[in-house]
Design a protein around this motif. Structure first.
Motif, PDB file in Angstrom:
ATOM      1  N   PRO A  30       0.589  -1.556   0.217  1.00 11.29           N
ATOM      2  CA  PRO A  30       0.300   0.004  -0.051  1.00 11.29           C
ATOM      3  C   PRO A  30       0.723   1.588  -0.328  1.00 11.29           C
ATOM      4  CG  PRO A  30      -0.948  -1.724   1.842  1.00 11.29           C
ATOM      5  CD  PRO A  30       0.402  -2.155   1.184  1.00 11.29           C
ATOM      6  N   GLN A  31       2.013   1.504   0.850  1.00 10.88           N
ATOM      7  CA  GLN A  31       2.543   2.419   0.670  1.00 10.88           C
ATOM      8  C   GLN A  31       3.429   2.727  -0.504  1.00 10.88           C
ATOM      9  OE1 GLN A  31       3.081   4.584   3.307  1.00 10.88           O
ATOM     10  NE2 GLN A  31       3.986   5.844   1.816  1.00 10.88           N
TER      11      GLN A  31
ATOM     12  N   ILE B  80      -8.518  -0.611   9.285  1.00  5.36           N
ATOM     13  CA  ILE B  80      -7.232  -0.224   8.550  1.00  5.36           C
ATOM     14  C   ILE B  80      -6.456  -0.102  10.202  1.00  5.36           C
ATOM     15  CG2 ILE B  80      -5.338   0.567   7.090  1.00  5.36           C
ATOM     16  CD1 ILE B  80      -7.515  -0.765   5.678  1.00  5.36           C
ATOM     17  N   PRO B  81      -5.478  -0.464  10.644  1.00  9.27           N
ATOM     18  CA  PRO B  81      -4.798   0.167  11.489  1.00  9.27           C
ATOM     19  C   PRO B  81      -4.387   1.217  11.217  1.00  9.27           C
ATOM     20  CG  PRO B  81      -3.759  -1.768  10.309  1.00  9.27           C
ATOM     21  CD  PRO B  81      -4.730  -1.439  10.050  1.00  9.27           C
ATOM     22  N   ALA B  82      -4.670   2.383  12.772  1.00  6.17           N
ATOM     23  CA  ALA B  82      -4.350   3.537  12.736  1.00  6.17           C
ATOM     24  C   ALA B  82      -3.129   3.842  12.348  1.00  6.17           C
ATOM     25  CB  ALA B  82      -4.872   4.185  13.875  1.00  6.17           C
TER      26      ALA B  82
ATOM     27  N   LEU C  92      -1.732   4.172   8.892  1.00  8.17           N
ATOM     28  CA  LEU C  92      -3.255   5.201   8.347  1.00  8.17           C
ATOM     29  C   LEU C  92      -2.005   6.455   8.437  1.00  8.17           C
ATOM     30  CD1 LEU C  92      -7.298   4.655   9.071  1.00  8.17           C
ATOM     31  CD2 LEU C  92      -5.760   4.999   7.007  1.00  8.17           C
ATOM     32  N   LYS C  93      -1.364   6.904  10.090  1.00  9.86           N
ATOM     33  CA  LYS C  93      -1.056   7.906   9.737  1.00  9.86           C
ATOM     34  C   LYS C  93       0.100   7.851   9.824  1.00  9.86           C
ATOM     35  CE  LYS C  93      -2.273   7.757  14.815  1.00  9.86           C
ATOM     36  NZ  LYS C  93      -2.165   7.339  16.389  1.00  9.86           N
ATOM     37  N   ARG C  94       1.108   6.648   9.225  1.00 11.68           N
ATOM     38  CA  ARG C  94       2.279   6.718   8.372  1.00 11.68           C
ATOM     39  C   ARG C  94       2.366   6.600   6.538  1.00 11.68           C
ATOM     40  NH1 ARG C  94       3.139   1.365  11.206  1.00 11.68           N
ATOM     41  NH2 ARG C  94       2.953   0.369   9.855  1.00 11.68           N
ATOM     42  N   ILE C  95       0.799   6.901   6.603  1.00 11.62           N
ATOM     43  CA  ILE C  95       0.663   6.701   4.652  1.00 11.62           C
ATOM     44  C   ILE C  95      -0.063   8.897   5.271  1.00 11.62           C
ATOM     45  CG2 ILE C  95      -1.407   7.296   3.498  1.00 11.62           C
ATOM     46  CD1 ILE C  95      -1.357   4.228   4.432  1.00 11.62           C
TER      47      ILE C  95
ATOM     48  N   ARG D  52       3.362  10.767   4.863  1.00 12.54           N
ATOM     49  CA  ARG D  52       4.604  10.139   4.342  1.00 12.54           C
ATOM     50  C   ARG D  52       3.111  11.379   2.585  1.00 12.54           C
ATOM     51  NH1 ARG D  52       7.357   6.111   2.710  1.00 12.54           N
ATOM     52  NH2 ARG D  52       8.824   6.208   1.155  1.00 12.54           N
ATOM     53  N   LEU D  53       2.319  10.997   2.747  1.00 11.86           N
ATOM     54  CA  LEU D  53       1.491  12.017   2.164  1.00 11.86           C
ATOM     55  C   LEU D  53       2.063  13.520   2.205  1.00 11.86           C
ATOM     56  CD1 LEU D  53      -1.999  10.696   2.169  1.00 11.86           C
ATOM     57  CD2 LEU D  53      -0.772  11.100  -0.080  1.00 11.86           C
ATOM     58  N   GLN D  54       2.325  13.957   3.868  1.00  8.26           N
ATOM     59  CA  GLN D  54       2.258  15.299   4.240  1.00  8.26           C
ATOM     60  C   GLN D  54       4.112  15.832   3.478  1.00  8.26           C
ATOM     61  OE1 GLN D  54       1.508  15.067   8.232  1.00  8.26           O
ATOM     62  NE2 GLN D  54      -0.600  16.476   7.191  1.00  8.26           N
ATOM     63  N   ALA D  55       4.709  14.589   3.969  1.00  7.53           N
ATOM     64  CA  ALA D  55       6.071  14.912   3.998  1.00  7.53           C
ATOM     65  C   ALA D  55       6.185  14.677   2.165  1.00  7.53           C
ATOM     66  CB  ALA D  55       7.111  14.012   3.925  1.00  7.53           C
ATOM     67  N   ASP D  56       5.811  14.340   1.585  1.00  9.76           N
ATOM     68  CA  ASP D  56       5.482  14.898   0.100  1.00  9.76           C
ATOM     69  C   ASP D  56       4.937  16.046  -0.229  1.00  9.76           C
ATOM     70  OD1 ASP D  56       7.053  12.329  -0.620  1.00  9.76           O
ATOM     71  OD2 ASP D  56       5.611  11.540  -0.896  1.00  9.76           O
TER      72      ASP D  56
END
Length: 650
Positions: A562-563, A599-601, A604-607, A610-614
Motif C-alpha cells: 500500500p505505501q 485499517i490500523p490507525a 493510516l498515520k504513517r501514510i 508520508r503524504l504530507q512529507a511528499d
C-alpha cells in the motif's frame, strides 16, 4: 472514496471490473509527462496586481466599543475602539487607500481606476457605535465608509427588543435617522440596506431548525408545507422595497447596495435588489477581488474576535490557497432512522464526533442508497424527481455548520439515479456491457439533463451547502453509448465535465459561489491512457473543478504494498499541472475485501505523514464511522484535524 457506505459492495464490483478492463493497458501505459506544480505568486507579482486599478479589499465590521474583552468577548463581532483606531492607522501607514462605494461603481463601469491597495470599509447592522465611536475616527482620517442598516431596527419602538446574541438590544443600541443624516451630510458615509426585517432566522424544516430569512423557504408547521417559490420571492421583495423606501424617505437618497444579512443571498434575491436600484451586493467569502461589471457578491473579510493589528496583518497577508482541506465523508444513511428518537441520538453522535475531530469540511451524503447498489433510490430532501426517504439533509447540514463549525458539501450522484418511473428509467439507462456497473442515466439525453438538473436545484433550495461533491458514478466506458457519446476519450471526459457544470449552474441559482469537487478513480492517474475506460482525467478535472478527490485506496486496488502504491500515486499527481494544490487524497479506513476490517490507525498515520512529507495539501477519508467511533476520535483528530497543534479550538 467519496461514495455511500451502503454502496461498498458496488464499489468493490466496480473496482474489480475496472482492474479487469484496464489489464490490456498495462503494456501501453507510458509515464506521465512532467508538469511543474503551480508556483506561488511572488511579492512582485502580488504588488503588480494591487496596482492594476481594479483590485479591491473589503472589510466588514459590526460593533465598536471601548469595553471589548481582549479575547473571548460575548460578542465575537465587536472590536475595541483602540484596536479599530490601530487598524485605521495601520492601513494609512501601509499604503492602503480607503474608497467610497461610488468609486467602486465608477471603476466597474470603466469610468475611473481604483487607487493601489484600494479598501472599502463596511459596517453592518446600524449599531449606535457607528455614530459614537466609528464616525469620529473616520472623520479624523478622512476615510469614507459604507454603513448597512436594518431599517426595522432604526425604527425599533422603545418598548421592543432585539435578541442580538450576547444580550437583548433596545432602541438606544441602534443608530437614529438624525444621526444617519448627519453622517451622510459629511460626504464620507453612504447608507446601504441591510434589509428591513430579514436579519433573523425562520423555521426551515419540520424539525424546527431556523435559517436566514433571506434564503429560506419557510416551513409552516400548521399547514405542514414549505413556502412556494413565488411566496418566498414576494416576501423578500416586499422587505427590500420597504427598506429602500424608508432610506429614500428619511435620507433623500435611494440606496445603491444591499448587504444581505448573514451574507445569505442567491441570484434570485439579487435580481430583486437590482430591480429596486440596489445593484451592488456583498458576501463574506474571500478577501480580495477584481472589480468588473458585475458587483454582486463582493467578497469581504469579516473582522471578528477583536483582532489586533498583528491579527489583521496576518489575515490580509495570509494565502488561503495554502490552507489544507481536511474532510470527513459522512453517510446520511447512518444518521437516518425510522425512530425519531434514535435518529436524534445518531445526529448528536455525529455532531460531537465532528466537533472533537475538528476537520475543515464534511462531505455529506444527500441521497439514499439502502440497497447498496451504488445508485440513488431516494433523496434526503424534497425534490421533484425521486422519492424522499426523509427531510433530513437540511437539518444535518445546518447542525454541522452551526454546532460543529465545518463547511458542508453536498455529495450527490451525477448519473446514478433510479427513477420511480421504471419505463422512463429503462429508456434513459446506459446499457452497460458489465452487469457490475452502477446503474446510470444517459447524460446526452435532454430528459436526463432536465431530471438531474432539477434534483440539484431542489437540493440547493432545500438547505445550506457550500459546495458540491460529484460522486464517482460519472464515468463512461469506451463501449458505452456508441454513436451517441463522442468517440475520443478526451471528448467524453469533457462532455461529463460540461454536464457537471450544468448541474452546478442549476444549484447555483439558489446557492452562489459553490465550491466543486469531483471524484476520480486512481486508474486514470496511474495509467493515463485508461481515460478511455473511465472518461476521467486528472489534469482536466483540476482545470475544471476547485478540487479533485482521488481515491487513494490501495487495498481496494488489491495492492500488495500500500505505501509504495500511494507513493506512485503522489508522484503522478505531482507531475500534473496544479496537482498538489487541487488534489484531495481520499483514503480508505476499512478493507472492504476482508469484511470491512479497519485499517490500523498506526498505518493510516504513517501514510498521512508520508503524504504530507511528499507535499500533499488536502486529505480526506471514507468511511468515517461515527456510530462505532472508527477510526477512534483520538486517532482521527491526530490524523485529520484542521486545527493547529495541539488541536486548539479556533
Amino acid at each position: 472514496m467519496i461514495m455511500s457506505h451502503a454502496s461498498v459492495r458496488a464499489a468493490l464490483r466496480r473496482a474489480f471490473a475496472a482492474a479487469l478492463l484496464a489489464l490490456p493497458l498495462a503494456a501501453l501505459a507510458a509515464p506521465a509527462a512532467q508538469a511543474p506544480e503551480d508556483k506561488d505568486y511572488s511579492a512582485a507579482e502580488a504588488a503588480q496586481r494591487e496596482n492594476r486599478g481594479d483590485q479591491l479589499l473589503v472589510l466588514s465590521y459590526h460593533d465598536v466599543r471601548d469595553d471589548v474583552a481582549r479575547k473571548g468577548d460575548p460578542d465575537a463581532y465587536a472590536v475595541s475602539t483602540q484596536n479599530f483606531a490601530a487598524h485605521l492607522d495601520w492601513l494609512a501607514g501601509h499604503g492602503y487607500h480607503p474608497v467610497a462605494l461610488s468609486d467602486v461603481i465608477k471603476a466597474s463601469r470603466g469610468e475611473k481606476k481604483l487607487p493601489p491597495k484600494a479598501v472599502l470599509l463596511t459596517f453592518d447592522d446600524g449599531l449606535r457605535s457607528i455614530y459614537t465611536h466609528v464616525f469620529p475616527l473616520l472623520r479624523a482620517y478622512n476615510y469614507p465608509a459604507l454603513m448597512a442598516v436594518v431599517t426595522g431596527w432604526v425604527d425599533l419602538p422603545r418598548d421592543q427588543q432585539v435578541d442580538y446574541g450576547p444580550r437583548m438590544f433596545t432602541h438606544d443600541d441602534f443608530v437614529t435617522w438624525d444621526q444617519l443624516r448627519e453622517m451622510q451630510a459629511s460626504g464620507l458615509i453612504e447608507i446601504a440596506s441591510h434589509s428591513d426585517n430579514l436579519h433573523r432566522g425562520i423555521t426551515s424544516n419540520p424539525q424546527g431548525n431556523t435559517m436566514p430569512a433571506a434564503i429560506t423557504r419557510e416551513w409552516d408547521a400548521k399547514a405542514q408545507r414549505y413556502e412556494t417559490e413565488a411566496q418566498y420571492l414576494e416576501r423578500v421583495r416586499r422587505d427590500l422595497a420597504a427598506s429602500a423606501d424608508k432610506i429614500k424617505r428619511e435620507l433623500g437618497v435611494s440606496p445603491q447596495s444591499v448587504v444581505w444579512p448573514y451574507a445569505a443571498y442567491n441570484s434570485q434575491t439579487n435580481d430583486l435588489a437590482d430591480k429596486l436600484g440596489m445593484t451592488v451586493t456583498f458576501d463574506l467569502e474571500g478577501r480580495h477581488q477584481t472589480v468588473g461589471r458585475d458587483l454582486h457578491g463582493l467578497a469581504r473579510l469579516l473582522v471578528f474576535d477583536n483582532p489586533t493589528v498583528k491579527d489583521l496583518t496576518y489575515e490580509l497577508r495570509h494565502d488561503e490557497e495554502l490552507d489544507g482541506v481536511r474532510a470527513l465523508q459522512v453517510d446520511l444513511d447512518y444518521v437516518y432512522d425510522a425512530d425519531p428518537a434514535q435518529q436524534a441520538r445518531n445526529l448528536d453522535k455525529l455532531i460531537e464526533r465532528v466537533k472533537q475531530v475538528g476537520p475543515s469540511h464534511v462531505f455529506l451524503q444527500a441521497f439514499a442508497d439502502p440497497d447498496g447498489n451504488g445508485s440513488a433510490d431516494a433523496m434526503y430532501f424534497p425534490n421533484r424527481q425521486l422519492p424522499m426517504r426523509a427531510d433530513l439533509y437540511n437539518r444535518v447540514a445546518w447542525q454541522l455548520k452551526t454546532r460543529a463549525n465545518v463547511k458542508v458539501f453536498a455529495w450527490l450522484p451525477v448519473l446514478g439515479f433510479e427513477l420511480p418511473d421504471k419505463a422512463l428509467d429503462a429508456q434513459l439507462a446506459i446499457k452497460a456491457s458489465n452487469p457490475a456497473e452502477t446503474h446510470r442515466l444517459n447524460p446526452f439525453d435532454p430528459r436526463t439533463r432536465e431530471i438531474v438538473s432539477q434534483v440539484y436545484e431542489d437540493l440547493a433550495v432545500s438547505g445550506y451547502t457550500e459546495g458540491l461533491l460529484f460522486h464517482d458514478d460519472a464515468l463512461l466506458r469506451d463501449d458505452e453509448l456508441r454513436g451517441i457519446a463522442p468517440d475520443a476519450p478526451a471528448a467524453r471526459t469533457q462532455a461529463l465535465i460540461d454536464f457537471t457544470h450544468a448541474l452546478t449552474r442549476a444549484a447555483g441559482k439558489w446557492r452562489p459561489k459553490l465550491i466543486t469537487v469531483r471524484n476520480l478513480f486512481a486508474g486514470p492517474v496511474l495509467q493515463p491512457k485508461s481515460e478511455a475506460w473511465f472518461a476521467q482525467d486528472l489534469a482536466a478535472f483540476n482545470n475544471a473543478y476547485d478540487y479533485t478527490a482521488v481515491m487513494a485506496m490501495p487495498w481496494m486496488e488489491n495492492s500488495r504494498d500500500p505505501q509504495r502504491w500511494i507513493d506512485r500515486l503522489v508522484a503522478k499527481v505531482k507531475a500534473s499541472p496544479r496537482g498538489l494544490s487541487r488534489t484531495i487524497f481520499e483514503l480508505q479506513t476499512v478493507d472492504w475485501r476482508d469484511n470491512s476490517k479497519p485499517i490500523p490507525a498506526a498505518q493510516l498515520k504513517r501514510i498521512v505523514h508520508r503524504l504530507q512529507a511528499d507535499g500533499a495539501r488536502h486529505l480526506a477519508w471514507y468511511p468515517d464511522d461515527f456510530i462505532a467511533d472508527r477510526p477512534s476520535t483520538a486517532d482521527a483528530r491526530e490524523i485529520l484535524s484542521a486545527r493547529g497543534f495541539p488541536y486548539i479550538e479556533k
